[in-house]
Design a protein around this motif. Structure first.
Motif, mmCIF file in Angstrom:
data_model
loop_
_atom_site.group_PDB
_atom_site.id
_atom_site.type_symbol
_atom_site.label_atom_id
_atom_site.label_comp_id
_atom_site.label_asym_id
_atom_site.label_seq_id
_atom_site.Cartn_x
_atom_site.Cartn_y
_atom_site.Cartn_z
ATOM 1 N N PHE A 154 51.517 47.045 43.361
ATOM 2 C CA PHE A 154 50.641 46.908 41.921
ATOM 3 C C PHE A 154 49.510 47.853 42.101
ATOM 4 N N THR A 155 49.170 47.872 40.815
ATOM 5 C CA THR A 155 48.049 48.855 40.665
ATOM 6 C C THR A 155 46.725 48.259 40.154
ATOM 7 N N LEU A 156 45.548 48.732 40.852
ATOM 8 C CA LEU A 156 44.186 48.229 40.289
ATOM 9 C C LEU A 156 43.321 49.427 39.636
ATOM 10 N N PRO A 157 43.596 49.704 38.532
ATOM 11 C CA PRO A 157 42.513 50.674 38.026
ATOM 12 C C PRO A 157 41.259 50.456 38.241
ATOM 13 N N VAL B 7 38.116 41.771 42.297
ATOM 14 C CA VAL B 7 38.819 42.573 41.250
ATOM 15 C C VAL B 7 40.313 42.087 41.233
ATOM 16 N N ALA B 8 40.786 41.662 42.260
ATOM 17 C CA ALA B 8 42.300 41.111 42.165
ATOM 18 C C ALA B 8 42.254 39.891 43.263
ATOM 19 N N ARG B 9 43.305 39.019 42.895
ATOM 20 C CA ARG B 9 43.566 38.062 44.109
ATOM 21 C C ARG B 9 45.209 37.521 43.777
ATOM 22 N N GLY B 10 45.723 37.268 44.808
ATOM 23 C CA GLY B 10 47.127 36.310 44.421
ATOM 24 C C GLY B 10 47.638 35.858 45.793
ATOM 25 N N THR B 11 48.796 35.623 45.736
ATOM 26 C CA THR B 11 49.657 35.221 46.703
ATOM 27 C C THR B 11 51.057 35.519 46.441
ATOM 28 N N THR C 208 48.224 35.772 51.019
ATOM 29 C CA THR C 208 47.351 35.617 50.200
ATOM 30 C C THR C 208 46.214 36.879 50.152
ATOM 31 N N TYR C 209 45.842 37.546 49.078
ATOM 32 C CA TYR C 209 45.010 38.499 49.067
ATOM 33 C C TYR C 209 44.036 38.577 48.376
ATOM 34 N N ALA C 210 43.035 39.247 48.618
ATOM 35 C CA ALA C 210 41.829 39.534 47.780
ATOM 36 C C ALA C 210 41.306 40.984 47.767
ATOM 37 N N VAL C 211 40.733 41.534 46.843
ATOM 38 C CA VAL C 211 40.367 42.829 46.747
ATOM 39 C C VAL C 211 38.936 42.730 45.974
ATOM 40 N N PHE C 212 37.977 43.346 46.746
ATOM 41 C CA PHE C 212 36.527 43.432 46.238
ATOM 42 C C PHE C 212 36.115 44.900 46.135
ATOM 43 N N ILE C 213 35.196 45.132 45.197
ATOM 44 C CA ILE C 213 34.394 46.357 45.285
ATOM 45 C C ILE C 213 32.999 46.170 45.106
ATOM 46 N N THR C 214 32.139 47.054 45.553
ATOM 47 C CA THR C 214 30.835 46.970 45.567
ATOM 48 C C THR C 214 30.269 47.269 44.102
#
Length: 124
Positions: free
Chosen positions: A60-63, A45-49, A117-123
């Motif tokens: 930041f916000t991740l709805p 759902v998101a990734r960045g550096t 560097t980050y990455a956010v995941f959901i199931t």
């Protein structure tokens, strides 16, 4: 107390499970899990550096994570490993998120600037 984590053999099958808060890891309903070996994929759902100076943070916000139990991966270009702020004895970096609001903040508490560097995941 509820058992929420199971990694290892369960009979003849290897399992890797983390249940949602208040749910025992022995549940048979996949909706009760944050991580389960039968999930076919995690949804990014998101990734960045970001580059953060000493003591700096960025938000930041991740709805898309609202009401979910996200899985986060972090790495620094400098080879420093992230450490939970509750276990942090020397200062490092971490991402704090609030699934109820989608608010995310990356902190650098290390002694030099870091490129993270980050990455956010959901199931599913």
């Amino acid at each position: 107390m509820t058992d929420r984590i199971m990694f290892g053999s369960n009979g003849s099958k290897f399992v890797a499970r983390v249940s949602k808060p208040g749910v025992d890891v022995s549940s048979t309903n996949l909706a009760d899990f944050v991580l389960h070996e039968d999930f076919t994929t995690l949804i990014p759902v998101a990734r960045g550096t970001v580059t953060l100076g000493v003591g700096a943070s960025t938000s930041f916000t991740l709805p898309s994570i609202i009401g979910k139990h996200p899985f986060v991966v972090l790495k620094s270009d400098e080879g420093i490993l992230p450490v939970s702020p509750w276990f942090n004895l020397r200062g490092t970096y971490f991402l704090r998120l609030v699934p109820a609001t989608g608010a995310c903040t990356i902190y650098n508490e290390y002694s030099t600037s870091l490129t993270i560097t980050y990455a956010v995941f959901i199931t599913p």
